[in-house]
Design a protein around this motif. Structure first.
Motif, PDB file in Angstrom:
ATOM      1  N   ASP A   5       0.827  -1.208   0.000  1.00  0.00           N
ATOM      2  CA  ASP A   5       0.000   0.000   0.000  1.00  0.00           C
ATOM      3  C   ASP A   5       0.862   1.259   0.000  1.00  0.00           C
ATOM      4  N   ALA A   6       1.926   1.253   0.804  1.00  0.00           N
ATOM      5  CA  ALA A   6       2.831   2.408   0.860  1.00  0.00           C
ATOM      6  C   ALA A   6       3.533   2.612  -0.485  1.00  0.00           C
ATOM      7  N   ALA A   7       3.964   1.518  -1.105  1.00  0.00           N
ATOM      8  CA  ALA A   7       4.624   1.612  -2.408  1.00  0.00           C
ATOM      9  C   ALA A   7       3.644   2.106  -3.470  1.00  0.00           C
ATOM     10  N   ASP A   8       2.407   1.636  -3.413  1.00  0.00           N
ATOM     11  CA  ASP A   8       1.385   2.089  -4.363  1.00  0.00           C
ATOM     12  C   ASP A   8       1.108   3.579  -4.191  1.00  0.00           C
ATOM     13  N   GLN A  41       3.981   5.558  -5.618  1.00  0.00           N
ATOM     14  CA  GLN A  41       3.952   5.548  -7.081  1.00  0.00           C
ATOM     15  C   GLN A  41       2.875   6.501  -7.598  1.00  0.00           C
ATOM     16  N   LEU A  42       1.715   6.495  -6.979  1.00  0.00           N
ATOM     17  CA  LEU A  42       0.645   7.411  -7.388  1.00  0.00           C
ATOM     18  C   LEU A  42       1.044   8.865  -7.150  1.00  0.00           C
ATOM     19  N   GLN A  43       1.715   9.123  -6.044  1.00  0.00           N
ATOM     20  CA  GLN A  43       2.181  10.481  -5.752  1.00  0.00           C
ATOM     21  C   GLN A  43       3.178  10.940  -6.808  1.00  0.00           C
ATOM     22  N   GLN A  44       4.070  10.060  -7.205  1.00  0.00           N
ATOM     23  CA  GLN A  44       5.053  10.387  -8.234  1.00  0.00           C
ATOM     24  C   GLN A  44       4.362  10.665  -9.569  1.00  0.00           C
TER      25      GLN A  44
END
Length: 138
Positions: A97-100, A103-106
């Motif tokens: 979830d943190a990685a997702d 990635q969405l923030q980027q």
């Protein structure tokens, strides 16, 4: 956010699997099958492939359940392994979830930069076109 290191979780799970292998709770083949599953989970997680690690974890849970159904593993050992798998799953889910989110923030930042660049280009184009547009008023 609390994050249990995946390697430590894998080691704990592997130790749980091997801890009773010699005690007769399950065969060396069953222990080996489950340990290979732990290795697959740990390998995927160490490569930050959390979705893959969760998939491998689900397969490991199926192997654990199948071993119980076939009588290859004692119910108490199955339950202990299942509890370890659940803890690892919770940690992997948090990491995924943190990685997702990252990635969405980027992606959002990239889109905002593209939008800003487009506005700058549009403004430059208006300045060039609009410079001689005084009109003759009549």
């Amino acid at each position: 956010m609390r994050r249990l290191p995946i390697a430590a979780a894998g080691v704990a799970l592997a130790l749980g699997l091997t801890g009773c292998a010699g005690g007769g709770t399950y065969s060396a083949d069953t222990a080996s099958t489950l340990q290979h599953g732990v290795l697959s989970v740990a390998t995927a997680a160490s490569g930050k492939d959390y979705a893959g690690a969760l998939t491998q974890l689900a397969a490991l849970q199926q192997r654990n359940d199948a071993a119980l159904k076939s009588g290859a593993i004692a119910p108490d050992r199955h339950d202990a392994i299942a509890a370890s798998l659940a803890a690892v799953k919770a940690d992997l889910t948090q990491l995924k979830d943190a990685a997702d989110r990252a990635q969405l923030q980027q992606q959002l930042q990239q889109l905002q930069q593209q939008q800003q660049q487009q506005k700058q280009q549009d403004n430059k184009g208006k300045d060039k076109k609009g410079g001689g547009d005084g009109g003759d008023g009549g």
